[in-house]
Design a protein around this motif. Sequence first.
Motif, mmCIF file in Angstrom:
data_model
loop_
_atom_site.group_PDB
_atom_site.id
_atom_site.type_symbol
_atom_site.label_atom_id
_atom_site.label_comp_id
_atom_site.label_asym_id
_atom_site.label_seq_id
_atom_site.Cartn_x
_atom_site.Cartn_y
_atom_site.Cartn_z
ATOM 1 N N VAL A 115 0.845 -1.206 0.000
ATOM 2 C CA VAL A 115 0.000 0.000 0.000
ATOM 3 C C VAL A 115 0.871 1.243 0.000
ATOM 4 C CG1 VAL A 115 -1.747 1.298 1.274
ATOM 5 C CG2 VAL A 115 -1.884 -1.193 1.177
ATOM 6 N N LEU A 116 1.936 1.205 0.807
ATOM 7 C CA LEU A 116 2.828 2.371 0.874
ATOM 8 C C LEU A 116 3.551 2.596 -0.442
ATOM 9 C CD1 LEU A 116 3.581 4.465 3.078
ATOM 10 C CD2 LEU A 116 2.131 2.580 3.836
ATOM 11 N N LYS A 117 3.922 1.522 -1.139
ATOM 12 C CA LYS A 117 4.564 1.688 -2.454
ATOM 13 C C LYS A 117 3.633 2.429 -3.412
ATOM 14 C CE LYS A 117 7.421 -2.518 -2.432
ATOM 15 N NZ LYS A 117 7.587 -3.854 -3.069
ATOM 16 N N VAL A 118 2.359 2.059 -3.385
ATOM 17 C CA VAL A 118 1.377 2.692 -4.268
ATOM 18 C C VAL A 118 1.302 4.187 -3.982
ATOM 19 C CG1 VAL A 118 -1.081 2.845 -4.825
ATOM 20 C CG2 VAL A 118 0.007 0.600 -4.588
ATOM 21 N N VAL A 119 1.211 4.535 -2.704
ATOM 22 C CA VAL A 119 1.008 5.934 -2.323
ATOM 23 C C VAL A 119 2.278 6.754 -2.498
ATOM 24 C CG1 VAL A 119 0.432 7.471 -0.399
ATOM 25 C CG2 VAL A 119 -0.867 5.362 -0.738
ATOM 26 N N THR A 120 3.404 6.231 -1.988
ATOM 27 C CA THR A 120 4.629 7.028 -2.016
ATOM 28 C C THR A 120 5.167 7.223 -3.430
ATOM 29 O OG1 THR A 120 5.922 5.015 -1.553
ATOM 30 C CG2 THR A 120 5.292 6.400 0.324
ATOM 31 N N SER A 121 4.849 6.299 -4.342
ATOM 32 C CA SER A 121 5.276 6.505 -5.729
ATOM 33 C C SER A 121 4.647 7.765 -6.306
ATOM 34 C CB SER A 121 4.903 5.292 -6.586
ATOM 35 O OG SER A 121 3.494 5.132 -6.664
ATOM 36 N N LYS A 122 3.488 8.134 -5.811
ATOM 37 C CA LYS A 122 2.826 9.378 -6.236
ATOM 38 C C LYS A 122 3.323 10.572 -5.423
ATOM 39 C CE LYS A 122 -0.338 11.905 -8.327
ATOM 40 N NZ LYS A 122 -0.257 12.184 -9.781
ATOM 41 N N LEU A 123 3.409 10.401 -4.105
ATOM 42 C CA LEU A 123 3.794 11.519 -3.241
ATOM 43 C C LEU A 123 5.203 12.013 -3.547
ATOM 44 C CD1 LEU A 123 2.382 10.432 0.253
ATOM 45 C CD2 LEU A 123 1.307 11.841 -1.514
ATOM 46 N N ASP A 124 6.101 11.100 -3.913
ATOM 47 C CA ASP A 124 7.481 11.504 -4.189
ATOM 48 C C ASP A 124 7.584 12.485 -5.353
ATOM 49 O OD1 ASP A 124 8.305 9.937 -2.120
ATOM 50 O OD2 ASP A 124 9.133 8.323 -3.360
ATOM 51 N N SER A 125 6.589 12.480 -6.220
ATOM 52 C CA SER A 125 6.610 13.397 -7.373
ATOM 53 C C SER A 125 5.926 14.724 -7.058
ATOM 54 C CB SER A 125 5.907 12.738 -8.572
ATOM 55 O OG SER A 125 4.521 12.563 -8.310
ATOM 56 N N LEU A 126 5.477 14.896 -5.819
ATOM 57 C CA LEU A 126 4.721 16.099 -5.441
ATOM 58 C C LEU A 126 5.425 16.866 -4.327
ATOM 59 C CD1 LEU A 126 1.142 14.503 -5.350
ATOM 60 C CD2 LEU A 126 2.167 15.813 -7.216
ATOM 61 N N ARG A 127 6.760 16.970 -4.419
ATOM 62 C CA ARG A 127 7.541 17.540 -3.318
ATOM 63 C C ARG A 127 7.058 18.923 -2.905
ATOM 64 N NH1 ARG A 127 12.050 17.078 -0.486
ATOM 65 N NH2 ARG A 127 12.464 15.039 -1.413
ATOM 66 N N HIS A 128 6.819 19.815 -3.842
ATOM 67 C CA HIS A 128 6.436 21.181 -3.494
ATOM 68 C C HIS A 128 4.964 21.457 -3.798
ATOM 69 C CE1 HIS A 128 10.591 21.698 -2.715
ATOM 70 N NE2 HIS A 128 10.963 21.689 -3.976
ATOM 71 N N LYS A 129 4.164 20.396 -3.936
ATOM 72 C CA LYS A 129 2.726 20.535 -4.172
ATOM 73 C C LYS A 129 1.960 20.361 -2.860
ATOM 74 C CE LYS A 129 3.063 20.833 -8.702
ATOM 75 N NZ LYS A 129 2.698 22.062 -9.442
ATOM 76 N N HIS A 130 0.793 20.991 -2.803
ATOM 77 C CA HIS A 130 -0.081 20.856 -1.634
ATOM 78 C C HIS A 130 -0.998 19.658 -1.845
ATOM 79 C CE1 HIS A 130 1.241 24.892 -0.547
ATOM 80 N NE2 HIS A 130 0.856 25.327 -1.729
ATOM 81 N N TRP A 131 -1.135 18.801 -0.829
ATOM 82 C CA TRP A 131 -2.015 17.650 -0.988
ATOM 83 C C TRP A 131 -2.650 17.235 0.336
ATOM 84 C CZ3 TRP A 131 0.036 14.022 2.180
ATOM 85 C CH2 TRP A 131 1.418 13.874 2.275
ATOM 86 N N ILE A 132 -3.775 16.532 0.194
ATOM 87 C CA ILE A 132 -4.441 15.888 1.323
ATOM 88 C C ILE A 132 -4.662 14.442 0.921
ATOM 89 C CG2 ILE A 132 -6.683 16.756 0.498
ATOM 90 C CD1 ILE A 132 -7.656 16.603 3.396
ATOM 91 N N LEU A 133 -4.288 13.532 1.799
ATOM 92 C CA LEU A 133 -4.306 12.107 1.484
ATOM 93 C C LEU A 133 -5.588 11.467 2.002
ATOM 94 C CD1 LEU A 133 -2.672 9.841 0.215
ATOM 95 C CD2 LEU A 133 -1.507 9.521 2.406
ATOM 96 N N ASP A 134 -6.280 10.765 1.116
ATOM 97 C CA ASP A 134 -7.552 10.116 1.453
ATOM 98 C C ASP A 134 -7.383 8.601 1.418
ATOM 99 O OD1 ASP A 134 -10.211 9.387 1.792
ATOM 100 O OD2 ASP A 134 -10.717 9.705 -0.313
ATOM 101 N N GLY A 135 -7.737 7.935 2.517
ATOM 102 C CA GLY A 135 -7.699 6.481 2.555
ATOM 103 C C GLY A 135 -6.453 5.885 3.169
ATOM 104 N N LEU A 136 -5.557 6.700 3.653
ATOM 105 C CA LEU A 136 -4.324 6.233 4.276
ATOM 106 C C LEU A 136 -3.845 7.314 5.246
ATOM 107 C CD1 LEU A 136 -2.211 3.730 3.498
ATOM 108 C CD2 LEU A 136 -0.761 5.680 2.981
ATOM 109 N N PRO A 137 -3.335 6.890 6.399
ATOM 110 C CA PRO A 137 -3.175 5.521 6.878
ATOM 111 C C PRO A 137 -4.446 5.013 7.559
ATOM 112 C CG PRO A 137 -2.199 7.043 8.439
ATOM 113 C CD PRO A 137 -2.691 7.884 7.300
#
Length: 321
Positions: A115-137
């Motif tokens: 699950v973390l591989k799925v999420v972090t593969s996306k988050l790593d490309s958003l270093r200076h972007k604003h985000w809110i994570l839905d469904g984890l942890p």
Amino acid sequence: MYHSLRRSVARTHSVCFDGRRTIAQSASSRRAIAFALNTYSSPQEDHDERVVRMLMFGKPGAGKGTLTARLTRKYPILSLSTGDMLRQHIAERTDIGLEAEEIVARGGLLPDETVLKVVTSKLDSLRHKHWILDGLPRTLGQAELLDVHLKKRNMPLTLAVNLDVPDDVILSRISDRWVHLPSGRVYNMSYNRPRVEGFDDQTGEPLTKRPDDNPEIFARRLSAFYTQTSPLLSYFTNSADLSADAWPNVHQHPHQLSFYKPSGLKVKTLSGTTSDEIWPQLDRLIQNTFPGLRERLEPKVVKTRQLVSSAITAELDVKSS
């Protein structure tokens, strides 16, 4: 250079204490202090401290979806769904997607690492972007893995919000809840009615009832929330407290103590009975925590700016011809 800096700073202290000169009167002293302030850098850059990296907790039916939608409409914050990311990996036949698809086909549960591989593969490309994570942890193990990964990437979480809505209020509202399944938009016949009853405001497609919106299933989901989410909130609260306790940094120059204070992770509980009550609290929290975050431009404002820009360009073209 280091010894020269120490002598310069020492001279600064001496002229302050004997009363003959002040810091403001010494240009070399000002340069020395400025150099000292820049020499000791924070492990986290200023712009990173003001990036929205957010989690939102709440009981089933507390309004997480409604409030997230309002945030993303008003501010340039990306809403990242764990389920959507997983489906995208499966559809694109990535290594992670193939691994997940095989586990799901066997009827198994995805391990936290997958699950973390799925999420972090996306988050790593958003270093200076604003985000809110839905469904984890969803579990303490996922929280720890996510927290460690983001800190290693020097992009730690900056805000965790807990929505506190009374159980009886949620129980009474789920019977009035309708959803547009393709988008996840939620309506409530008590306080957030669709413009046309039974149909989605944006697409006009029919709304449906969620199969788990009944008292028996809700009671089980609520029990699971208290079992699983309470440890998560404790974990992030402790993480925020540790971040605060780590100040001051013993490696910093003494002059920095009055000039720099790290923001760290903020954990906040917002209480109310409806999303309309909680929204102003959430909006103020976002504005106070991230003062540099700008609102999205309204469509009319964007159109006006485009017209003004076109008019200026046309005028310049006429003058140059």
